[in-house]
Design a protein around this motif. Structure first.
Motif, PDB file in Angstrom:
ATOM      1  N   TYR A   4      15.568  91.938  72.418  1.00  0.00           N
ATOM      2  CA  TYR A   4      15.716  91.106  71.455  1.00  0.00           C
ATOM      3  C   TYR A   4      14.439  90.807  70.644  1.00  0.00           C
ATOM      4  N   LEU A   5      14.551  90.252  69.525  1.00  0.00           N
ATOM      5  CA  LEU A   5      13.522  89.591  68.802  1.00  0.00           C
ATOM      6  C   LEU A   5      13.951  88.161  68.699  1.00  0.00           C
ATOM      7  N   ILE A   6      12.931  87.385  69.216  1.00  0.00           N
ATOM      8  CA  ILE A   6      13.211  85.673  69.385  1.00  0.00           C
ATOM      9  C   ILE A   6      12.406  85.065  68.445  1.00  0.00           C
ATOM     10  N   HIS A   7      12.944  84.059  67.787  1.00  0.00           N
ATOM     11  CA  HIS A   7      12.366  83.468  66.694  1.00  0.00           C
ATOM     12  C   HIS A   7      12.299  81.846  67.292  1.00  0.00           C
ATOM     13  N   TYR A   8      10.834  81.344  67.296  1.00  0.00           N
ATOM     14  CA  TYR A   8      10.499  80.037  67.759  1.00  0.00           C
ATOM     15  C   TYR A   8       9.839  79.370  66.562  1.00  0.00           C
ATOM     16  N   ASP A   9       9.822  77.912  66.553  1.00  0.00           N
ATOM     17  CA  ASP A   9       8.846  77.340  65.731  1.00  0.00           C
ATOM     18  C   ASP A   9       7.640  77.211  66.293  1.00  0.00           C
ATOM     19  N   LYS A  10       6.661  76.537  65.608  1.00  0.00           N
ATOM     20  CA  LYS A  10       5.167  76.728  66.176  1.00  0.00           C
ATOM     21  C   LYS A  10       5.001  75.805  67.338  1.00  0.00           C
ATOM     22  N   GLN A  11       6.101  75.076  67.778  1.00  0.00           N
ATOM     23  CA  GLN A  11       5.817  74.286  68.774  1.00  0.00           C
ATOM     24  C   GLN A  11       6.503  75.142  70.082  1.00  0.00           C
ATOM     25  N   GLY A  12       7.005  76.111  69.704  1.00  0.00           N
ATOM     26  CA  GLY A  12       7.622  77.229  70.706  1.00  0.00           C
ATOM     27  C   GLY A  12       9.229  76.475  71.146  1.00  0.00           C
ATOM     28  N   ARG A  13       9.839  76.053  70.258  1.00  0.00           N
ATOM     29  CA  ARG A  13      11.334  75.439  70.178  1.00  0.00           C
ATOM     30  C   ARG A  13      11.805  76.738  69.786  1.00  0.00           C
ATOM     31  N   TYR A  14      12.962  76.999  70.297  1.00  0.00           N
ATOM     32  CA  TYR A  14      13.953  78.272  70.052  1.00  0.00           C
ATOM     33  C   TYR A  14      14.596  77.811  68.658  1.00  0.00           C
ATOM     34  N   ILE A  15      14.821  78.747  67.964  1.00  0.00           N
ATOM     35  CA  ILE A  15      15.412  78.963  66.704  1.00  0.00           C
ATOM     36  C   ILE A  15      16.564  79.663  66.747  1.00  0.00           C
ATOM     37  N   ARG A  16      16.251  81.135  66.813  1.00  0.00           N
ATOM     38  CA  ARG A  16      17.526  82.239  66.992  1.00  0.00           C
ATOM     39  C   ARG A  16      16.936  83.392  67.531  1.00  0.00           C
ATOM     40  N   HIS A  17      17.703  84.177  67.681  1.00  0.00           N
ATOM     41  CA  HIS A  17      17.233  85.589  68.197  1.00  0.00           C
ATOM     42  C   HIS A  17      18.293  86.742  67.783  1.00  0.00           C
ATOM     43  N   TRP A  18      18.043  88.101  67.524  1.00  0.00           N
ATOM     44  CA  TRP A  18      18.636  89.115  67.328  1.00  0.00           C
ATOM     45  C   TRP A  18      18.327  90.398  67.766  1.00  0.00           C
ATOM     46  N   GLY A  19      18.904  91.445  67.558  1.00  0.00           N
ATOM     47  CA  GLY A  19      18.673  92.709  68.123  1.00  0.00           C
ATOM     48  C   GLY A  19      19.491  93.117  69.379  1.00  0.00           C
TER      49      GLY A  19
END
Length: 361
Positions: A190-205
């Motif tokens: 998966y490709l995992i998307h976090y904000d700049k503080q490392g908080r999870y936003i979403r993932h896909w793949g």
């Protein structure tokens, strides 16, 4: 006068010499295989996994040897500093500027040297006696002295993965707003998307999407293509598919760029071009050992030169399968480009070699 090569080049190729010209078209380079060579007893490397350049022009190299995860070089190959013992699977490094200060993001893939290695097995990935064994990986934000500021661990801790899903990240891209995009290329793809503080936003793949364009296979590298500053997009290597896939920063699929014959890593952008380390050539359906090369693409995403590989051929607008042409490299894994256009190349499984410098002509 040329000087015989050092161990920075493939031992199979004994005719190459420093000062030899490599490359093609406008991308020709002088080979400097002695660049960065150190006393391996004092500064050992296992794999030269990735390189980056900081604001001072220093070359930052990460290796998965915990005696010195970081080797810091001048452009001339002089060792300026070495440090780091915390990253047994150090795999990627990315430098980011925040105000007046720089920081590094380090990606640890989870692969570590096995203290029970039988001294023989190197490809028996499920064996307890293989040279490397897998644990969970992580991402760390560190200052330029290597002090850890925070880490991002297994996505099960935020509910994005279930506990049975492996997490072995391979690369990271950083958006202008500080958001982080992490490829889980040795884990669950998966490709995992976090904000700049490392908080999870979403993932896909992953592998099981109804739309196969969304699937990722050994998603080894990621970068943000900013060549159109009004429309930055994510460029993700789906290495086992010999392809790059483009997504919006929100995860919407845009298109696929096929690179037949090449197991491609992270694209490195410089002006309108980008440079890609190819770890293996896919020949007859098999990724051949010691078959790496560097592919260079233009503003239209077409290959214009290969270093250490056969030159690209297009037929009816379609790129034909590419492959290594001679043993300049073992497995190209990471690279960076300085302001003069010189390349610094790191390799995986290359006899514990130091980086090679290709000096732009």
């Amino acid at each position: 006068m040329t000087v015989p090569i050092t161990n920075n080049l493939s031992p199979k190729e004994n005719e190459l010499q420093n000062g030899q010209t490599v490359g093609a078209n406008e991308f020709k380079y002088k080979l400097n295989a002695n660049w960065g060579v150190l006393d391996s007893n004092q500064y050992p490397v296992e794999n030269c996994h990735d390189l980056a350049i900081d604001s001072q022009g220093r070359i930052i190299m990460v290796t998965d040897n915990t005696r010195n995860n970081f080797l810091i070089y001048s452009k001339d190959g002089e060792l300026l500093d070495s440090f780091g013992t915390e990253f047994p699977g150090a795999h990627a490094v990315k430098i980011v500027q925040e105000g007046d200060e720089e920081f590094m993001y380090v990606v640890d893939s989870g692969w570590k040297l096995n203290r029970h290695w039988d001294g023989v097995s190197i490809n028996e990935w499920d064996s307890p006696y293989n040279k490397v064994v897998a644990q969970a990986g992580f991402i760390a934000k560190v200052n330029m002295q290597g002090d850890i500021l925070f880490t991002i661990g297994h996505p099960q801790t935020v509910g994005a993965y279930t506990p049975d899903m492996p997490f072995r990240p391979t690369d990271i891209a950083i958006a202008d707003n500080g958001d982080l995009y992490v490829t889980d290329g040795y884990g669950s793809d998966y490709l995992i998307h976090y904000d700049k503080q490392g908080r999870y936003i979403r993932h896909w793949g992953g592998h099981d999407n109804q739309d196969e364009n969304l699937n990722l296979a050994n998603t080894h590298g990621v970068e943000i293509d900013r060549r159109d500053p009004k429309n930055p997009v994510l460029m993700v290597s789906s290495r086992a598919e010999c392809a790059f896939k483009f997504f919006t920063l929100g995860g919407d699929y845009i298109r696929t760029l096929k690179v037949p014959g090449a197991w491609v890593g992270r694209p490195v952008f410089k002006s309108e071009h980008f440079y890609v380390p190819v770890c293996w050539s896919d020949i007859n359906g098999k990724n051949e050992e010691d078959s790496g090369f560097i592919a260079i693409f233009d503003k239209n995403n077409q290959v214009v030169a290969n270093i250490g590989g056969e030159q690209p051929v297009y037929q009816n607008g379609e790129l034909q399968p590419m492959k290594t042409s001679w043993n300049l490299f073992n497995h190209c894994h990471g690279l960076c480009v300085d302001d003069d256009g010189n390349l610094y190349v790191g390799q995986w499984r290359a006899n514990q070699s130091y980086p090679i410098k290709l000096e732009r002509l």
